[in-house]
Design a protein around this motif. Structure first.
Motif, PDB file in Angstrom:
ATOM      1  N   THR A  33       3.216 -15.456  -4.031  1.00 16.71           N
ATOM      2  CA  THR A  33       3.052 -16.740  -3.935  1.00 16.71           C
ATOM      3  C   THR A  33       3.675 -17.456  -2.765  1.00 16.71           C
ATOM      4  OG1 THR A  33       4.601 -17.309  -5.437  1.00 16.71           O
ATOM      5  CG2 THR A  33       2.267 -16.795  -6.302  1.00 16.71           C
ATOM      6  N   GLU A  40       0.066 -20.897   4.460  1.00 19.87           N
ATOM      7  CA  GLU A  40      -0.817 -22.172   4.384  1.00 19.87           C
ATOM      8  C   GLU A  40      -0.294 -23.160   5.148  1.00 19.87           C
ATOM      9  OE1 GLU A  40      -3.405 -22.372   0.659  1.00 19.87           O
ATOM     10  OE2 GLU A  40      -1.951 -24.217   0.422  1.00 19.87           O
ATOM     11  N   ASN A  63      -0.386 -25.168  -7.044  1.00 24.35           N
ATOM     12  CA  ASN A  63      -2.039 -25.051  -6.474  1.00 24.35           C
ATOM     13  C   ASN A  63      -2.372 -23.540  -6.322  1.00 24.35           C
ATOM     14  OD1 ASN A  63      -2.291 -27.688  -6.846  1.00 24.35           O
ATOM     15  ND2 ASN A  63      -1.745 -28.303  -4.652  1.00 24.35           N
ATOM     16  N   ILE A  64      -1.369 -22.923  -5.413  1.00 25.08           N
ATOM     17  CA  ILE A  64      -1.548 -21.588  -5.171  1.00 25.08           C
ATOM     18  C   ILE A  64      -1.893 -20.601  -6.394  1.00 25.08           C
ATOM     19  CG2 ILE A  64      -0.363 -19.232  -4.547  1.00 25.08           C
ATOM     20  CD1 ILE A  64      -1.303 -20.860  -2.233  1.00 25.08           C
ATOM     21  N   GLN A  66      -3.089 -21.826  -9.208  1.00 30.49           N
ATOM     22  CA  GLN A  66      -4.422 -22.124  -9.842  1.00 30.49           C
ATOM     23  C   GLN A  66      -5.345 -21.721  -9.262  1.00 30.49           C
ATOM     24  OE1 GLN A  66      -4.399 -26.029 -11.137  1.00 30.49           O
ATOM     25  NE2 GLN A  66      -2.631 -25.976 -12.433  1.00 30.49           N
ATOM     26  N   LYS A  67      -5.332 -21.341  -7.607  1.00 32.16           N
ATOM     27  CA  LYS A  67      -6.302 -20.944  -6.858  1.00 32.16           C
ATOM     28  C   LYS A  67      -6.542 -19.439  -7.203  1.00 32.16           C
ATOM     29  CE  LYS A  67      -6.104 -23.437  -2.623  1.00 32.16           C
ATOM     30  NZ  LYS A  67      -5.310 -23.541  -1.350  1.00 32.16           N
ATOM     31  N   LEU A  68      -5.478 -18.718  -7.163  1.00 33.52           N
ATOM     32  CA  LEU A  68      -5.435 -17.241  -7.728  1.00 33.52           C
ATOM     33  C   LEU A  68      -6.245 -17.131  -9.080  1.00 33.52           C
ATOM     34  CD1 LEU A  68      -1.964 -16.096  -6.552  1.00 33.52           C
ATOM     35  CD2 LEU A  68      -3.873 -15.352  -5.501  1.00 33.52           C
ATOM     36  N   ALA A  70      -8.402 -18.868 -10.282  1.00 31.83           N
ATOM     37  CA  ALA A  70      -9.868 -19.373  -9.981  1.00 31.83           C
ATOM     38  C   ALA A  70     -10.806 -18.206  -9.393  1.00 31.83           C
ATOM     39  CB  ALA A  70     -10.150 -20.525  -9.305  1.00 31.83           C
ATOM     40  N   VAL A  71      -9.865 -17.414  -8.276  1.00 37.90           N
ATOM     41  CA  VAL A  71     -10.746 -16.614  -7.614  1.00 37.90           C
ATOM     42  C   VAL A  71     -10.930 -15.109  -8.431  1.00 37.90           C
ATOM     43  CG1 VAL A  71     -10.217 -14.909  -5.524  1.00 37.90           C
ATOM     44  CG2 VAL A  71      -9.584 -17.324  -5.306  1.00 37.90           C
TER      45      VAL A  71
END
Ligand code: S3P
Length: 168
Positions: A33, A40, A63-64, A66-68, A70-71
């Motif tokens: 992370t 980023e 945010n990172i 949560q993105k992981l 989601a992906v």
């Protein structure tokens, strides 16, 4: 479906080293992370802390994560040592995969990070006191987030990799 492997623990607990070794051994994708945040933002964690502050960094970290989630998909994820301090992150860590807590003693941190200048929270004098204070404050959070706890002070990287692959 196999669950992702998520590594948590204090600075110097070996999350990144073990994550890379797991990648070597299994061939699965590995992400860290802190590295995702640096990529980023286009600058080092220490600059983010100095220029924008810890609160801003914690937002990026959240945010990172949560993105992981989601992906989706299977990967090995190494996290920043303070990820558990954003309490909202704990359910996301669990959603991401099986959470391994690499637990170490304050003295181990001091030994392993001697001369390190990349950790803004440990900059300056009285490092042992700082480490003990942060660890005390975080202890319950790490344990709450963990599915499996590995006491990682005196075990080799190879052995820890084996323990994680065996799920113990
Ligand atoms: C931090 C740990 C660091 C990095 C940042 C803050 C912390 O990651 O995210 O300096 O609060 O413990 P490592 O655990 O990879 O050193």
């Amino acid at each position: 479906m196999m669950e992702s492997i998520v590594l948590i623990g204090f600075m110097g607990s070996g999350k990144t080293t073990i994550g890379r070794a797991l990648k070597e051994k299994t061939g699965f994708d590995f992400v860290d992370t802190d590295e995702l945040i640096e990529a980023e933002e286009g600058c080092k964690i220490s600059s983010i802390f100095t220029d924008k502050g810890e609160k801003y960094f914690r937002e990026l970290e959240k945010n990172i994560l949560q993105k992981l989630v989601a992906v989706g998909g299977f990967r090995i994820v190494s996290t920043g040592g303070g990820i558990v301090t954003t309490l909202e992150n704990i359910p996301f860590l669990k959603k991401l995969g099986r959470v391994f807590y690499l637990r170490i003693k304050p003295e181990t941190v001091i030994d392993r990070l001697r001369g390190d200048v990349t950790r803004p929270l440990l900059a300056g004098k009285d490092r042992l006191i700082k480490v003990k204070g942060l660890m005390d404050a975080r202890k319950d959070m790490y344990e709450k987030a963990a599915d499996i706890i590995i006491d990682a002070d005196d075990i080799s990287v190879e052995k820890i990799v084996e323990m994680i692959i065996n799920g113990t």
